[in-house]
Design an enzyme around this catalytic site. Structure first.
Site, PDB file in Angstrom:
ATOM      1  N   GLU A  15       3.909  -5.655   6.846  1.00  0.00           N
ATOM      2  CA  GLU A  15       2.885  -4.689   7.542  1.00  0.00           C
ATOM      3  C   GLU A  15       3.488  -4.662   9.018  1.00  0.00           C
ATOM      4  OE1 GLU A  15       1.923  -6.834   5.137  1.00  0.00           O
ATOM      5  OE2 GLU A  15       0.384  -5.878   4.231  1.00  0.00           O
TER       6      GLU A  15
ATOM      7  N   GLY B  94       0.360  -5.213   0.788  1.00  0.00           N
ATOM      8  CA  GLY B  94      -0.578  -5.292  -0.291  1.00  0.00           C
ATOM      9  C   GLY B  94      -0.318  -5.918  -1.564  1.00  0.00           C
TER      10      GLY B  94
ATOM     11  N   GLU C 136      -0.580  -9.322  -1.432  1.00  0.00           N
ATOM     12  CA  GLU C 136      -1.979  -9.777  -1.079  1.00  0.00           C
ATOM     13  C   GLU C 136      -2.773  -9.681  -2.532  1.00  0.00           C
ATOM     14  OE1 GLU C 136      -2.530  -6.490   1.847  1.00  0.00           O
ATOM     15  OE2 GLU C 136      -3.283  -8.185   3.059  1.00  0.00           O
TER      16      GLU C 136
ATOM     17  N   ALA D  47       0.844  -1.215   0.070  1.00  0.00           N
ATOM     18  CA  ALA D  47       0.030   0.182   0.130  1.00  0.00           C
ATOM     19  C   ALA D  47       0.787   1.342  -0.063  1.00  0.00           C
ATOM     20  CB  ALA D  47      -0.772  -0.153   1.215  1.00  0.00           C
TER      21      ALA D  47
END
Ligand code: 3HC
Length: 687
Positions: free
Chosen positions: A127, A104, A107, A63
């Protein structure tokens, strides 16, 4: 604005490419583009399969952290929606991974039906290092694909794994050493007709076989992972949910845990620190196009603990080192220790025997000072005494080639005075490594009054090459890190006389999150460091300890007694010495509260940090935090002393210091900047 996402058809395969340098972070425009790309694939009957790939250096590195806390982070489509849209695509989607698939990014890859990668790629969920957990289905999909044990390791440590390992555990389906895109397109064509599509969220095989005891076992065998930090336990809880609930419920639980972490102070501190670390390498007031000097060979003067450790950094990075000593014994001892350290790393599997041979092969031990003439950077690491250092720099001035950088590893002394012993102060700077120098990540780069810009730029670039985090400091006693130790140590020692014990003071620091307290640190570093070496001259508690051979852990006795396994216990002898001093000083002991210890040893550090800032000895508050996290183990979940001061509030710090002002006496004076921040209710740090 043009979208960072573009699409292109190769036969029946739609290639969705992301071009969002430098790391393809999944900012709002990227998320939006990805969804549009999938919609395009769904709408086009001529498309049978999809490939998602990153342009430039990497697949998605996660992210966009700079969006956190801003409205953009919540602007739809948010990442959890994006990954579900990808997974629910009716046509096979292949992730083609190079560089890093992090957070992310992984992900997104997990939501794709297939993953292919180059062998050098790295996959991970870092994270936890930002005080978070994977918040876009990662805690639910990763255990389903990679297994519970691996998911626990990856989520709680944040350490990425290599693509080869990822392939072994089923996280990557195919490895392609070259031509990733072509292979990914061919693979997508190969799987275009496969139905039902393999959806990670629907897999049960790896979680069905998970033993529920694995979670408690994991906590028990990794106590350090969980100490002080909030995020690792929430990561574990989220992975546990994946083994207990269907995906649709699991992601809701994941989101709840993610939001809890995101709103906490630890996550803010760790995200702040991510940018603080990167900012530290930027030097104010230097033109951006300043070119570094070329460093082909490094010289190190002194083969003691520091000199040896410093040399190892360069050898490990493939840079040849000439190391100089005064006599053969010292030289042999020094190189012997280096070899032993390398062999110890090899025994732990961190290096191969070949790599040890390569590193040691780059070392040239010598007794001849003139051999330094071949070096482009020379680092002096000898005894911490000004006259010795000046003598060495005077000699270096005669021997070193023009343009060579001359550095001192001093931890306290004045670089400008050292530079004055040469005819080329523009080439002189401080490179303060922290012990053990081959391990500690921090490097204080001390900028002298005349240090040339390209010398500084070279030091920062070299630091990166040897994997250090460099921070620029100005010339003052102890620079940034050690200077802030001084008020801490002064007050800690005075507190002993007033009634506290070493164990009580250390405990306050350890409970705060420091790896050790001031007296444990003194015992580890050596109580005798800086001692005048005259056992008959006893002016303070430290002198008294040194006079009876209590030099710290190396002597089995210091502020604590140590057993043969170096386990500490409170020392009756030390208590006797303290009592004796107290009686002589006519001090009646009183009960000292933990709050007072905190105010006199931690708030005083903040005050000193503020002085360092107001004097311009640090470029920015976040640099001070980087020094303390990497040099002294300040808990990163508190961001560093200046970020912590901001979370406490400058007014509270000032109030605490005012309470202690009288007791601290002439050892203490307020930083104007701190008072100013308190008055204006301002922060030291800003993202
Ligand atoms: N968001 C925003 N900016 C980022 C970023 C990110 N995820 N990752 C890196 N950057 C920026 C850096 O701040 C730096 O900016 P600067 O040049 O202005 O200083 C620039 O990109 C280059 O970064 P590095 O200097 O770190 O470059 P390296 O090549 O040394 O390392 C990297 C590259 C390994 C990708 C490293 O940057 C990194 O580890 N990034 C963070 C990865 C991460 O934590 N991802 C998870 C994000 S959280 C998340 O995904 C939540 C999700 O689960 C919902």
């Amino acid at each position: 604005m043009t979208s960072p996402i573009s699409t292109e058809k190769h036969g029946h395969v739609l290639i969705i490419s992301s071009n969002n340098p430098p790391v393809n972070s999944l900012g709002h425009a990227v998320r939006e583009g990805l969804v549009k790309g999938i919609e395009e694939a769904e709408a086009d009957e001529g498309v049978a399969a999809v490939v998602i790939i990153g342009e430039g250096q990497t697949f998605f590195a996660g992210a966009d952290i700079s969006e956190f806390g801003t409205p953009k982070a919540f602007a739809p489509p948010m990442l959890p929606q994006v990954v579900d849209i990808i997974e629910n695509c009716s046509k096979p989607v292949v992730a083609a991974i190079h560089g890093t698939a992090l957070g992310g990014g992984l992900e997104v890859a997990l939501a794709c039906h297939y993953r292919v990668a180059v062998p050098s790629a790295k996959l991970g969920v870092p994270e936890v290092k930002l005080g978070l957990l994977p918040g876009a289905g990662g805690t639910q999909r990763l255990p389903r694909v990679a297994g519970v044990q691996k998911a626990l390791e990856m989520t709680t440590s944040g350490t990425p794994i290599g693509a080869k390992e990822a392939c072994d555990i089923g996280l990557v389906d195919r490895l392609y050493p070259e031509h990733l895109l072509q292979h990914a397109v061919a693979y997508a064509t190969e799987v275009a007709e496969v139905r039902p599509l393999p959806r990670s969220s629907e897999r049960q095989d790896k979680i069905a076989e998970a033993d529920p005891a694995v979670f408690d076992e994991f906590i028990k065998s990794n106590p350090r992972t969980f100490k002080g930090f909030e995020a690792p336990m929430k990561n574990l809880e989220a992975v546990r949910v994946a083994t207990q609930k269907p995906y649709a419920e699991g992601v809701l639980e994941e989101r709840k845990l993610f939001m809890e972490l995101m709103s906490g102070t630890q996550a803010k501190a760790q995200q702040y620190f991510f940018f603080a670390e990167r900012k530290a390498s930027k030097i104010d007031g230097i033109p951006e196009d300043t070119k570094p000097r070329e460093i082909k060979r490094v010289g190190v003067i002194g083969a003691g603990t520091m000199g040896g450790g410093i040399s190892m950094n360069f050898l490990s990075a493939g840079i040849p080192v000439t190391i100089v000593e005064m006599n053969q014994d010292a030289l042999d001892r020094g190189t012997g220790v280096m070899l032993k350290n390398y062999q110890a790393s090899a025994a732990k599997g961190k290096l191969t025997a070949e790599q040890v041979g390569q590193a040691m092969g780059l070392l040239k031990p010598t007794l001849n000072f003139d051999d330094l003439a071949e070096c482009d950077l020379i680092i002096e690491a000898v005894f911490e005494q000004m006259d010795i250092k000046k003598d060495i720099f005077g000699r270096l001035d005669k021997v070193a080639k023009p343009g060579a950088i001359l550095a001192s590893n001093t931890s306290y002394l004045n670089i400008d005075e050292i530079a004055s012993a040469t005819s080329r102060p523009q080439d002189v700077l401080g490179l303060h490594f922290f012990s053990p120098a081959n391990i500690m990540k921090l490097l204080e780069v001390v900028r002298g009054a005349k240090t040339a810009p390209d010398v500084l730029v070279t030091a920062m670039a070299l630091a990166k090459k040897i994997r250090k985090v460099a921070v620029v400091a100005g010339v003052c006693y102890g620079f940034i890190g050690n200077r802030m130790l001084i008020p801490r140590q002064t007050e800690a020692t005075k507190l002993l006389l007033e009634g506290a014990t070493p164990a009580q003071i250390d405990k306050v620091h350890v409970d705060f999150g420091m790896p050790m307290g001031p007296f444990q640190m003194a015992d580890l570093a050596g109580v005798d460091i800086g001692w005048h070496r005259d056992p008959t001259r006893i002016e303070n508690i430290r002198d008294a300890l040194c006079a009876v051979d209590r030099w710290g852990q190396k002597k089995g006795a210091g502020f604590y007694d140590y057993d043969e396994k170096r386990r500490p216990s409170p020392s009756p002898k030390v208590q006797e010495i303290i009592d004796d001093f107290r009686a002589k000083a006519g001090v009646t002991p009183r009960e000292i509260t933990d709050q007072e210890i905190m105010e006199r040893t931690l708030y005083t550090m903040v005050n000193e940090g503020a002085k360092i800032l107001e004097e311009g000895m640090a470029q920015r508050a976040s640099d001070i935090d980087v020094v303390w996290v990497y040099g002294y183990g300040w808990p990163v979940y508190r961001g560093g002393p200046m970020f912590w001061a901001d979370t406490e509030g400058a007014a509270k710090i000032v109030e605490g210091l005012r309470r202690q002002e009288e007791r601290m006496g002439s050892d203490f004076s307020f930083s104007k900047l701190l008072l100013d921040k308190a008055e204006k209710a301002e922060k030291f740090t800003a993202r």
